[in-house]
Design a protein around this motif. Structure first.
Motif, PDB file in Angstrom:
ATOM      1  N   ILE A 108       0.813  -1.218   0.000  1.00  6.42           N
ATOM      2  CA  ILE A 108       0.000   0.000   0.000  1.00  6.42           C
ATOM      3  C   ILE A 108       0.848   1.271   0.000  1.00  6.42           C
ATOM      4  N   ASP A 109       2.057   1.212   0.556  1.00  2.57           N
ATOM      5  CA  ASP A 109       2.925   2.391   0.590  1.00  2.57           C
ATOM      6  C   ASP A 109       3.914   2.454  -0.571  1.00  2.57           C
ATOM      7  N   SER A 123      -1.494   4.018  -1.551  1.00  2.00           N
ATOM      8  CA  SER A 123      -2.233   4.660  -0.456  1.00  2.00           C
ATOM      9  C   SER A 123      -2.715   6.061  -0.832  1.00  2.00           C
ATOM     10  N   TYR A 127      -6.543   6.829  -0.436  1.00  2.00           N
ATOM     11  CA  TYR A 127      -6.947   7.677   0.692  1.00  2.00           C
ATOM     12  C   TYR A 127      -6.738   9.175   0.484  1.00  2.00           C
ATOM     13  N   SER A 130      -1.199  12.015   0.663  1.00  2.00           N
ATOM     14  CA  SER A 130      -0.878  12.150   2.089  1.00  2.00           C
ATOM     15  C   SER A 130      -0.071  13.406   2.406  1.00  2.00           C
TER      16      SER A 130
END
Length: 195
Positions: A108-109, A123, A127, A130
């Motif tokens: 995910i990262d 990610s 989401y 970031s």
């Protein structure tokens, strides 16, 4: 002159598609820092005057609302669009993102792709970016829902758009959703098939 409302576009320094070069470009954003023409949360578009825009351009903004709020945003699009208007929507393609992550064995990262602002992780697509969320301290930069071509089409049809053309490309779903019937000029501008 025709008017395009750029919903959630952040700044007029960010280019919109060339199809809109002859349109008056009005920017609507919740964040005043990009000097939008209209400071407004897209969930409250129904508070604006009705039937005033020929088109809405909404690029990578619809995923910033919770699923139940997407209905409010789309109802607002229909409210501010003229009878023959349409919404041009671009969102991350979550099906393609998940497929790429599995096929490339990405965590995910891990970096999914490189963008002009730098590396974008799985990610970040799921989401929200970031770094932007962290630096701004604003949760409206976070992604709160996601779409596939099928789910975006379903949401647009449920909202009341009469005709939708959509496609998938480069980890993105694009849709042209019409309030009424596409005009011959719009069909030509976007090279849409005649039905």
């Amino acid at each position: 002159m025709q008017k395009v409302l750029n919903v959630g576009g952040s700044s007029k320094k960010i280019a919109i598609p060339p199809q809109y070069e002859a349109f008056e470009h009005l920017l609507l954003d919740i964040d005043p820092k990009g000097s939008p023409d209209i400071v407004c949360d897209a969930r409250t578009l129904t508070s604006l005057e009705a039937n005033q825009f020929d088109t809405i351009y909404c690029s990578h903004n619809l995923e910033h609302y919770y699923r139940h709020d997407v209905r409010k945003v789309l109802a607002g699009f229909l409210h501010v669009l003229k009878d023959n208007g349409f919404a041009h929507i671009r969102v991350p393609d979550m099906k393609a993102v998940m497929k790429a992550a599995v096929e490339q064995n990405l965590d995910i990262d891990d970096v999914l792709y490189q963008s002009p602002v730098g590396p974008i992780s799985v990610s970040d697509v799921v989401y929200g970016y970031s770094l932007e969320i962290e630096l701004s301290g604003q949760d409206f930069y976070a992604h709160k829902t996601g779409f596939t071509q099928k789910s975006l089409l379903k949401a647009l049809q449920a909202a009341g758009f009469s005709k939708v053309y959509s496609g998938e490309s480069n980890l993105e779903v694009t849709a042209l959703a019409f309030k009424g019937t596409p005009s011959p000029a719009t069909r030509a501008l976007f090279q849409l098939p005649s039905d």
